[in-house]
Write a protein that holds these residues in place. Structure first.
Motif, PDB file in Angstrom:
ATOM      1  N   GLU A  24       0.954  -1.118  -0.015  1.00  0.00           N
ATOM      2  CA  GLU A  24       0.090  -0.061   0.044  1.00  0.00           C
ATOM      3  C   GLU A  24       1.053   1.310  -0.103  1.00  0.00           C
ATOM      4  O   GLU A  24       0.495   2.270  -0.581  1.00  0.00           O
ATOM      5  N   ASP A  25       1.892   1.276   0.762  1.00  0.00           N
ATOM      6  CA  ASP A  25       2.918   2.350   0.846  1.00  0.00           C
ATOM      7  C   ASP A  25       3.478   2.523  -0.707  1.00  0.00           C
ATOM      8  O   ASP A  25       3.568   3.504  -0.878  1.00  0.00           O
ATOM      9  N   TRP A  49      11.646   4.109   2.898  1.00  0.00           N
ATOM     10  CA  TRP A  49      11.395   3.980   1.349  1.00  0.00           C
ATOM     11  C   TRP A  49      12.306   4.906   0.913  1.00  0.00           C
ATOM     12  O   TRP A  49      12.665   5.958   1.221  1.00  0.00           O
TER      13      TRP A  49
END
Length: 55
Positions: A24-25, A49
């Motif tokens: 989802e990220d 990330w």
């Protein structure tokens, strides 16, 4: 920190900052226009990330 205070903090943060699955990220970052999105760190309660914005 007293346990009652810690519980209030946990509840407040959980309500304001939902934890997403890594997929989802990555999808959100891609939708925002980032390319080459990669997970470089995953710990107990956080993820890191990297992604690049095209010029």
């Amino acid at each position: 920190m007293p346990a009652a205070d810690a519980e209030r903090v946990i509840t407040a943060i959980s309500a304001q900052l939902p934890v997403l699955f890594p997929e989802e990220d990555a999808a959100l970052m891609s939708q925002a226009g980032f390319e080459g999105v990669k997970l470089f760190y995953a710990g107990f309660s956080s993820k890191g990330w990297v992604g690049y914005k095209p010029r």
